[in-house]
Design a protein around this motif. Structure first.
Motif, short mmCIF file in Angstrom:
data_model
loop_
_atom_site.label_atom_id
_atom_site.label_comp_id
_atom_site.label_asym_id
_atom_site.label_seq_id
_atom_site.Cartn_x
_atom_site.Cartn_y
_atom_site.Cartn_z
N SER A 1 44.54 -17.74 -70.82
CA SER A 1 44.84 -17.86 -69.18
C SER A 1 44.12 -19.07 -68.57
N LYS B 1 38.38 -12.92 -67.28
CA LYS B 1 39.54 -13.97 -67.36
C LYS B 1 39.49 -13.58 -69.14
N LYS B 2 41.25 -12.88 -68.90
CA LYS B 2 42.24 -13.06 -70.28
C LYS B 2 42.17 -14.46 -70.96
#
Length: 67
Positions: A66, A62-63
């Motif tokens: 985000s 996951k960025k």
């Protein structure tokens, strides 16, 4: 060249294995490296097979920032 492909080439160069050895252990043809270097998009399973031979795995992360 896609960043994942570039990183895979870098890892392959850092290893003590030739492209022929890597492709053989991954169950792939050695021309795969040539095609990847000419902007051919790798099939995910082939990329995973090469990374596995090199002692790595592909993961989705996951960025930051985000939700």
């Amino acid at each position: 060249m896609h960043p994942l492909v570039k990183q895979t080439f870098d890892l392959a160069r850092e290893s003590e294995l030739s492209q022929r050895q890597i492709s053989s252990e991954a169950g792939l043809v050695v021309s795969l490296f040539y095609h990847w270097s000419r902007r051919s998009v790798p099939i995910i399973t082939n990329l995973e097979a090469v990374l596995n031979v090199l002692g790595y795995e592909l993961q989705i992360v996951k960025k930051n920032g985000s939700d």
